[in-house]
Scaffold this motif. Structure first.
Motif, PDB file in Angstrom:
ATOM      1  N   HIS A 178       0.843  -1.192   0.000  1.00 12.12           N
ATOM      2  CA  HIS A 178       0.000   0.000   0.000  1.00 12.12           C
ATOM      3  C   HIS A 178       0.883   1.248   0.000  1.00 12.12           C
ATOM      4  O   HIS A 178       1.828   1.345   0.795  1.00 12.12           O
ATOM      5  CB  HIS A 178      -0.898   0.025   1.245  1.00 12.12           C
ATOM      6  CG  HIS A 178      -1.796  -1.177   1.368  1.00 12.12           C
ATOM      7  ND1 HIS A 178      -2.785  -1.453   0.449  1.00 12.12           N
ATOM      8  CD2 HIS A 178      -1.832  -2.174   2.283  1.00 12.12           C
ATOM      9  CE1 HIS A 178      -3.399  -2.562   0.805  1.00 12.12           C
ATOM     10  NE2 HIS A 178      -2.839  -3.026   1.908  1.00 12.12           N
ATOM     11  N   HIS A 179       0.559   2.163  -0.903  1.00 13.83           N
ATOM     12  CA  HIS A 179       1.288   3.438  -0.927  1.00 13.83           C
ATOM     13  C   HIS A 179       0.276   4.577  -1.038  1.00 13.83           C
ATOM     14  O   HIS A 179      -0.941   4.348  -1.098  1.00 13.83           O
ATOM     15  CB  HIS A 179       2.308   3.464  -2.071  1.00 13.83           C
ATOM     16  CG  HIS A 179       1.724   3.276  -3.432  1.00 13.83           C
ATOM     17  ND1 HIS A 179       1.295   4.322  -4.208  1.00 13.83           N
ATOM     18  CD2 HIS A 179       1.508   2.143  -4.162  1.00 13.83           C
ATOM     19  CE1 HIS A 179       0.847   3.864  -5.360  1.00 13.83           C
ATOM     20  NE2 HIS A 179       0.958   2.541  -5.360  1.00 13.83           N
ATOM     21  N   SER A 209      -2.311   0.682  -4.573  1.00  8.93           N
ATOM     22  CA  SER A 209      -1.865  -0.594  -4.019  1.00  8.93           C
ATOM     23  C   SER A 209      -1.389  -1.510  -5.141  1.00  8.93           C
ATOM     24  O   SER A 209      -1.801  -1.380  -6.293  1.00  8.93           O
ATOM     25  CB  SER A 209      -2.999  -1.287  -3.254  1.00  8.93           C
ATOM     26  OG  SER A 209      -3.436  -0.515  -2.157  1.00  8.93           O
ATOM     27  N   LEU A 210      -0.534  -2.432  -4.765  1.00  8.79           N
ATOM     28  CA  LEU A 210      -0.055  -3.479  -5.663  1.00  8.79           C
ATOM     29  C   LEU A 210      -0.293  -4.812  -4.959  1.00  8.79           C
ATOM     30  O   LEU A 210      -0.008  -4.958  -3.769  1.00  8.79           O
ATOM     31  CB  LEU A 210       1.435  -3.327  -5.964  1.00  8.79           C
ATOM     32  CG  LEU A 210       1.899  -1.974  -6.501  1.00  8.79           C
ATOM     33  CD1 LEU A 210       3.413  -1.905  -6.541  1.00  8.79           C
ATOM     34  CD2 LEU A 210       1.323  -1.743  -7.884  1.00  8.79           C
ATOM     35  N   VAL A 219      -2.997  -3.992 -10.006  1.00 12.52           N
ATOM     36  CA  VAL A 219      -2.592  -2.616  -9.740  1.00 12.52           C
ATOM     37  C   VAL A 219      -3.827  -1.768  -9.496  1.00 12.52           C
ATOM     38  O   VAL A 219      -4.759  -1.762 -10.305  1.00 12.52           O
ATOM     39  CB  VAL A 219      -1.788  -2.031 -10.925  1.00 12.52           C
ATOM     40  CG1 VAL A 219      -1.354  -0.601 -10.626  1.00 12.52           C
ATOM     41  CG2 VAL A 219      -0.584  -2.918 -11.230  1.00 12.52           C
ATOM     42  N   VAL A 220      -3.831  -1.073  -8.374  1.00  9.46           N
ATOM     43  CA  VAL A 220      -4.852  -0.065  -8.097  1.00  9.46           C
ATOM     44  C   VAL A 220      -4.142   1.279  -8.081  1.00  9.46           C
ATOM     45  O   VAL A 220      -3.246   1.501  -7.270  1.00  9.46           O
ATOM     46  CB  VAL A 220      -5.560  -0.319  -6.752  1.00  9.46           C
ATOM     47  CG1 VAL A 220      -6.577   0.786  -6.473  1.00  9.46           C
ATOM     48  CG2 VAL A 220      -6.232  -1.680  -6.747  1.00  9.46           C
ATOM     49  N   ALA A 221      -4.537   2.184  -8.993  1.00 10.37           N
ATOM     50  CA  ALA A 221      -3.823   3.447  -9.134  1.00 10.37           C
ATOM     51  C   ALA A 221      -4.753   4.494  -9.709  1.00 10.37           C
ATOM     52  O   ALA A 221      -5.752   4.164 -10.356  1.00 10.37           O
ATOM     53  CB  ALA A 221      -2.611   3.274 -10.054  1.00 10.37           C
ATOM     54  N   GLY A 267      -5.404   5.370 -17.991  1.00 12.96           N
ATOM     55  CA  GLY A 267      -6.834   5.587 -17.999  1.00 12.96           C
ATOM     56  C   GLY A 267      -7.642   4.504 -17.329  1.00 12.96           C
ATOM     57  O   GLY A 267      -8.856   4.611 -17.227  1.00 12.96           O
ATOM     58  N   VAL A 268      -6.997   3.437 -16.841  1.00 16.75           N
ATOM     59  CA  VAL A 268      -7.679   2.345 -16.163  1.00 16.75           C
ATOM     60  C   VAL A 268      -7.284   2.364 -14.694  1.00 16.75           C
ATOM     61  O   VAL A 268      -6.105   2.362 -14.358  1.00 16.75           O
ATOM     62  CB  VAL A 268      -7.314   0.982 -16.790  1.00 16.75           C
ATOM     63  CG1 VAL A 268      -8.013  -0.157 -16.055  1.00 16.75           C
ATOM     64  CG2 VAL A 268      -7.693   0.978 -18.260  1.00 16.75           C
ATOM     65  N   VAL A 269      -8.258   2.388 -13.805  1.00 18.64           N
ATOM     66  CA  VAL A 269      -7.964   2.486 -12.379  1.00 18.64           C
ATOM     67  C   VAL A 269      -7.483   1.152 -11.832  1.00 18.64           C
ATOM     68  O   VAL A 269      -6.577   1.094 -11.009  1.00 18.64           O
ATOM     69  CB  VAL A 269      -9.202   2.982 -11.609  1.00 18.64           C
ATOM     70  CG1 VAL A 269      -8.948   2.952 -10.110  1.00 18.64           C
ATOM     71  CG2 VAL A 269      -9.561   4.396 -12.054  1.00 18.64           C
TER      72      VAL A 269
END
Length: 382
Positions: A284-285, A289-290, A308-310, A319-321
């Motif tokens: 988590h950053h 998150s990764l 990947v969550v970004a 463009g993709v969360v």
């Protein structure tokens, strides 16, 4: 068709589960890089059966590693034997033979220091530490994303570990041999006990000794090395526990710190009847998150998934969360390719003696935390 390059003559020591399910099939697959020149095992029937299966002549099937190293005329040795690999690796390096070393490198810091001296005397990289997760394409992708991550807060590893037999049901392994000389097994046990004494102290409770040799260095070290590869390794261990008290292997949890004030937790759970092996790393950053998910390691080309969550501007693709990267690259094969480059081109491997020493030091710190009020001695008190 693969091009034939400079082929490295290698020997394989230890013909058990990991050799049969992973390394020998991959050596055969990479005929362009390797020639299997010799095999070694304490079991006469196993070394003859495997030797015949892979076309190794009878005179190149050995019962002792040192005899094989002296007679087989090889460029490298793949050490897949149980316990510490320190002595066998040192014998190989002293003969100028490169080493592909499975976990653990050794049980003691003294063994690692002796290996460092032997490698330095050769004047070239000569030992690859074979922790396959460091050679996983999805881990490499994670490292790239972490390099751009802002404000990493926490890294959490969780291992769900069913029986080894259940993980290897698919592999059609040869039956466990019954023809190993009991005296040879006694010598191996005595050597291991002596090294554990040096690491954590003679007279240490049997449970702690088993935790050190079989769990912390025998399995959890993969996760120690994963955190080292991605973050530089644990800089402090401030808590560890093992439970339940009446079970072995137990569950083990370790808490500590990574560089940059990143909180780390490793949880390892032996669950004999769990449906399948699974390992996850979640980071988590400040901006996302990764999540890495590893499957059963013995299944070749088993996918590793990176989720990947970004925010949109940093997502993959743009463009993709939420996005997913799936690697079917075989990390065990990547290790062997890197070993070939080390032997033929002198390239330094991702992990070698220095990294193995760092993992031993971290393992001893974990053992100190697990010991609680039990007194340790030896290297672990330094």
């Amino acid at each position: 068709m693969a091009a034939v390059t400079t082929r490295v003559r290698i020997a394989v020591a230890g013909l058990g589960a990991v050799a049969q399910s992973v390394h020998l099939p991959l050596i055969l697959r990479r005929w362009d890089l390797f020639e299997l020149a010799a095999v070694c095992d304490l079991s006469p029937s196993l070394r003859d059966a495997v030797g015949a299966q892979y076309g190794v002549p009878a005179q190149r099937r050995y019962g002792e590693v040192d005899t094989m190293l002296a007679e087989a005329d090889v460029d490298g040795v793949v050490l897949l034997t149980s316990g510490s690999h320190g002595d066998a690796a040192l014998r190989a390096l002293s003969r100028g033979i490169a080493v592909f070393c499975e976990k653990p490198l050794a049980f003691t810091l003294a063994e690692a220091d002796a290996l460092a001296e032997a490698e330095a005397a050769l004047g070239r990289p000569a030992l690859l530490l074979a922790y396959m997760k460091e050679h996983d394409e999805a881990v490499w992708r994670t490292a790239e994303l972490l390099a751009d991550a802002d404000g990493v807060r926490a890294a959490e590893v969780c291992v769900l570990h069913p029986t080894g037999e259940s993980q290897l049901d698919f592999a059609n392994l040869r039956p466990a041999p019954a023809d190993i000389d009991p005296a040879a097994l006694d010598r191996l046990r005595e050597d291991s006990e002596r090294l554990v004494d040096a690491a954590i102290g003679a007279g240490t409770p049997e449970r702690l000794r088993g935790l050190y040799a079989n769990i912390v260095l025998g399995s959890l070290v993969h996760d120690t090395s994963l955190l080292r590869a991605l973050f530089g390794g644990l800089v402090g261990v401030d808590g560890a526990r093992a439970w339940p008290d009446d079970a072995f292997p137990p569950s083990v949890e370790v808490e500590g710190w990574l560089p940059g004030a990143v909180r780390a937790r490793m949880s390892w759970h032996y669950l004999p009847n769990y449906p399948a092996y699974e390992e996850t790393l979640v980071v988590h950053h400040a901006r996302g998150s990764l999540r890495l998910t590893f499957g059963t390691p013995y299944v070749l080309n088993n996918p590793t998934t990176l989720e990947v969550v970004a925010p949109p501007e940093h997502a993959v693709p743009a463009g993709v969360v939420r996005s997913t990267f799936v690697s079917t690259d075989e990390s065990f094969e990547n290790e062997l390719v890197e070993f070939h480059r080390m032997v033929t081109k002198g390239e330094r491997p991702r992990a070698g003696v220095a990294e193995g020493r760092a993992d031993i030091l971290t393992s001893q710190r974990i053992l100190r935390a697990l010991a609680g009020g039990d007194l340790l001695s030896g290297e672990a008190t330094r």
